[in-house]
Design an enzyme around this catalytic site. Structure first.
Site, short mmCIF file in Angstrom:
data_model
loop_
_atom_site.label_atom_id
_atom_site.label_comp_id
_atom_site.label_asym_id
_atom_site.label_seq_id
_atom_site.Cartn_x
_atom_site.Cartn_y
_atom_site.Cartn_z
N ASP A 62 0.85 -1.17 0.00
CA ASP A 62 0.00 0.00 0.00
C ASP A 62 0.89 1.24 0.00
O ASP A 62 2.10 1.13 0.18
CB ASP A 62 -1.00 0.00 1.17
CG ASP A 62 -0.33 -0.15 2.53
OD1 ASP A 62 0.89 -0.39 2.57
OD2 ASP A 62 -1.03 -0.03 3.54
N TYR A 64 2.97 4.79 0.69
CA TYR A 64 3.64 5.40 1.84
C TYR A 64 2.62 6.25 2.59
O TYR A 64 1.70 6.83 1.98
CB TYR A 64 4.78 6.30 1.38
CG TYR A 64 5.92 5.57 0.68
CD1 TYR A 64 6.61 4.53 1.29
CD2 TYR A 64 6.32 5.95 -0.60
CE1 TYR A 64 7.66 3.88 0.66
CE2 TYR A 64 7.38 5.30 -1.25
CZ TYR A 64 8.03 4.28 -0.62
OH TYR A 64 9.07 3.63 -1.25
N PHE A 75 6.29 2.58 -4.53
CA PHE A 75 7.68 2.79 -4.13
C PHE A 75 8.24 4.17 -4.48
O PHE A 75 9.32 4.53 -4.02
CB PHE A 75 8.61 1.69 -4.70
CG PHE A 75 8.28 0.32 -4.22
CD1 PHE A 75 8.57 -0.06 -2.92
CD2 PHE A 75 7.66 -0.61 -5.06
CE1 PHE A 75 8.26 -1.33 -2.46
CE2 PHE A 75 7.35 -1.89 -4.61
CZ PHE A 75 7.65 -2.25 -3.30
N HIS A 192 10.26 -8.34 0.54
CA HIS A 192 10.04 -6.90 0.42
C HIS A 192 11.36 -6.16 0.66
O HIS A 192 12.18 -6.61 1.48
CB HIS A 192 8.98 -6.46 1.44
CG HIS A 192 8.41 -5.11 1.17
ND1 HIS A 192 8.99 -3.95 1.66
CD2 HIS A 192 7.31 -4.72 0.49
CE1 HIS A 192 8.27 -2.92 1.27
NE2 HIS A 192 7.25 -3.35 0.56
#
Length: 227
Positions: A62, A64, A75, A192
């Protein structure tokens, strides 16, 4: 809503009950507090990378959830914003893999150039409450983004799916099923890039060069990963 072929492909999706419920939820959320990204930026990933132009999908979780960061691309952060730890680790891997060091003067953590070169930077959930990671999970976004992923995987043209993290990795079966089985697309799955998991197998994955080798083998132009 988006301004390209995604509008046509997703036309039925906007009318489904789950999406109408999601829309009502989002209206209330944006009215009563701070939600990221800004409402006008929610669909930036689809807006910047049209369906037929997608060569690579980088799938995140999801957005930031701190000020000045999220702007609709997984990202990526807005120009001038310090890179979050996950993006710092992505850039470390980019340098290790291809020797590319992003230029601070050209936007730093802004990944717009990747999007313009056919990289769909998609989160599985497209909005989040300020300071509350995961706060909009389970509200319908997963159904919507599964549809986006399925439409792409069903294409005849091969592409690369880069799945970082467990939530993204859970989409492997969906991609394979929509793509008619394993083999058509390259699926790269890894932990991740966050500091909590990057040293468990994210580093050393050579995602960017592997992606370009596959595209070239399929007769397509490689992605210019320069930032």
């Amino acid at each position: 809503m988006i301004g390209n072929r995604w509008d046509e492909l997703l036309a039925d999706e906007w009318q489904k009950p789950y999406y109408q419920e999601l829309r009502s939820f989002l209206i209330e959320e944006y009215e009563k507090g701070t939600v990221y990204p800004p409402a006008a930026d929610i669909y930036n990933a689809l807006r910047m990378t049209d369906y037929d132009g997608v060569r690579v999908v980088i799938l995140g979780q999801d957005p930031y959830h701190e000020p000045g960061q999220a702007h609709g691309l997984a990202f990526s952060v807005q120009a001038g914003t310090p890179e979050p730890p996950s993006l710092v680790n992505i850039f470390k891997e980019l340098e290790s893999d291809l020797g590319i060091v992003p230029s601070k003067s050209s936007g730093g953590g802004l990944l717009d150039p990747w999007a313009r070169h056919g990289v769909l930077l998609l989160n599985t959930v497209l909005t989040v409450r300020a300071h509350e990671a995961g706060s909009h999970r389970g509200r319908g976004w997963e159904t919507f983004t599964d549809r986006v992923i399925g439409l792409l995987a069903a294409r005849e043209q091969p592409m690369v799916f880069i799945l970082w993290g467990s939530q993204a990795g859970a989409k492997r079966e969906l991609i394979q099923k929509a793509g008619g089985g394993a083999g058509r697309h390259l699926i790269i799955q890894a932990p991740h890039p966050s500091p909590l998991s990057a040293y468990r197998g994210f580093f050393g994955g050579r995602y960017f060069s592997r992606c370009n080798y596959f595209l070239e083998d399929c007769g397509m132009e490689p992605v210019d990963w320069t930032l």
